[in-house]
Design a protein around this motif. Structure first.
Motif, mmCIF file in Angstrom:
data_model
loop_
_atom_site.group_PDB
_atom_site.id
_atom_site.type_symbol
_atom_site.label_atom_id
_atom_site.label_comp_id
_atom_site.label_asym_id
_atom_site.label_seq_id
_atom_site.Cartn_x
_atom_site.Cartn_y
_atom_site.Cartn_z
ATOM 1 N N UNK A 69 -71.325 67.276 -26.321
ATOM 2 C CA UNK A 69 -72.716 67.154 -26.786
ATOM 3 C C UNK A 69 -73.017 68.180 -27.875
ATOM 4 N N UNK A 70 -72.481 69.387 -27.733
ATOM 5 C CA UNK A 70 -72.698 70.439 -28.733
ATOM 6 C C UNK A 70 -72.080 70.047 -30.072
ATOM 7 N N UNK A 71 -70.847 69.534 -30.032
ATOM 8 C CA UNK A 71 -70.159 69.135 -31.265
ATOM 9 C C UNK A 71 -70.915 68.010 -31.978
ATOM 10 N N UNK A 72 -71.396 67.053 -31.221
ATOM 11 C CA UNK A 72 -72.151 65.939 -31.817
ATOM 12 C C UNK A 72 -73.430 66.473 -32.452
ATOM 13 N N UNK A 73 -74.111 67.389 -31.782
ATOM 14 C CA UNK A 73 -75.349 67.964 -32.324
ATOM 15 C C UNK A 73 -75.070 68.743 -33.607
ATOM 16 N N UNK A 74 -74.005 69.543 -33.629
ATOM 17 C CA UNK A 74 -73.629 70.295 -34.838
ATOM 18 C C UNK A 74 -73.373 69.325 -35.999
ATOM 19 N N UNK A 87 -66.084 61.689 -41.804
ATOM 20 C CA UNK A 87 -64.868 61.070 -42.342
ATOM 21 C C UNK A 87 -64.102 60.323 -41.256
ATOM 22 N N UNK A 88 -64.075 60.913 -40.054
ATOM 23 C CA UNK A 88 -63.280 60.319 -38.985
ATOM 24 C C UNK A 88 -63.744 60.873 -37.648
ATOM 25 N N UNK A 89 -63.796 59.999 -36.644
ATOM 26 C CA UNK A 89 -64.095 60.432 -35.280
ATOM 27 C C UNK A 89 -62.977 59.917 -34.393
ATOM 28 N N UNK A 90 -62.388 60.818 -33.610
ATOM 29 C CA UNK A 90 -61.305 60.441 -32.705
ATOM 30 C C UNK A 90 -61.715 60.812 -31.290
ATOM 31 N N UNK A 91 -61.587 59.868 -30.374
ATOM 32 C CA UNK A 91 -61.836 60.181 -28.970
ATOM 33 C C UNK A 91 -60.559 59.968 -28.188
ATOM 34 N N UNK A 92 -60.398 60.739 -27.116
ATOM 35 C CA UNK A 92 -59.214 60.611 -26.269
ATOM 36 C C UNK A 92 -59.513 61.261 -24.927
ATOM 37 N N UNK A 93 -58.539 61.202 -24.041
ATOM 38 C CA UNK A 93 -58.634 61.977 -22.808
ATOM 39 C C UNK A 93 -57.401 62.859 -22.737
ATOM 40 N N UNK A 110 -63.236 64.890 -28.021
ATOM 41 C CA UNK A 110 -63.689 64.302 -29.287
ATOM 42 C C UNK A 110 -63.286 65.225 -30.425
ATOM 43 N N UNK A 111 -62.916 64.615 -31.544
ATOM 44 C CA UNK A 111 -62.646 65.349 -32.778
ATOM 45 C C UNK A 111 -63.433 64.654 -33.879
ATOM 46 N N UNK A 112 -64.263 65.409 -34.566
ATOM 47 C CA UNK A 112 -65.075 64.863 -35.651
ATOM 48 C C UNK A 112 -64.670 65.570 -36.939
ATOM 49 N N UNK A 113 -64.192 64.788 -37.898
ATOM 50 C CA UNK A 113 -63.823 65.336 -39.204
ATOM 51 C C UNK A 113 -64.982 65.112 -40.159
ATOM 52 N N UNK A 114 -65.495 66.216 -40.694
ATOM 53 C CA UNK A 114 -66.612 66.159 -41.647
ATOM 54 C C UNK A 114 -66.142 66.658 -43.003
#
Length: 144
Positions: A69-74, A87-93, A110-114
């Motif tokens: 949630x913190x990463x998404x808010x940032x 640029x890219x959003x990657x989700x995994x477990x 989650x990994x969010x590339x900005x």
């Protein structure tokens, strides 16, 4: 995790092959921010992400579990202030060893590339100039 391609591979060959197959840029990225659920303020991560984008033109925000949630808010704050584009959003477990249970637990990741927007440098320069003039140096922040 080493995978053996044929049964008579020696341990040393397997280790050498494993080391050769490591993607150095993936295992340690200079522009990656791993957000945890420590009590760091939200804008610590926002400002760090701005610095990383200034240095590397893009930033990868990464988090596990409750820190997602913190990463998404940032990411949303940076996008809403026209500083970043997704640029890219990657989700995994990922399997995390839980000592109390003695077995691995799956956690969401989650990994969010900005990347920088075209206005990024202009907005950052304006914020820096405002800070020098004694005004509030932050670009006006709009939370998601």
């Amino acid at each position: 995790m080493l995978l053996f391609s044929h049964s008579h591979t020696t341990a040393m060959e397997a280790i050498t092959e494993g080391v050769n197959n490591i993607n150095i840029s993936d295992s340690y990225k200079k522009n990656r921010i791993q957000v945890s659920n420590t009590k760091k303020p939200l804008f610590f991560y926002v400002n760090l992400a701005k610095r990383y984008m200034q240095q590397h033109n893009e930033v990868e925000l990464s988090a596990l579990g409750m820190a997602i949630a913190t990463v998404v808010t940032v990411a949303e704050i940076l996008k809403n202030n026209e500083l970043a584009i997704e640029k890219k959003i990657t989700t995994s477990t990922v399997d995390i060893k839980d000592d109390s249970r003695g077995r691995p637990v799956q956690k969401a990741k989650i990994e969010i590339l900005l990347g920088k927007t075209e206005k990024f440098d202009e907005l950052m320069a304006a914020a820096a100039a405002a800070a020098e003039d004694g005004e509030n140096g932050d670009v006006e922040e709009h939370t998601a």
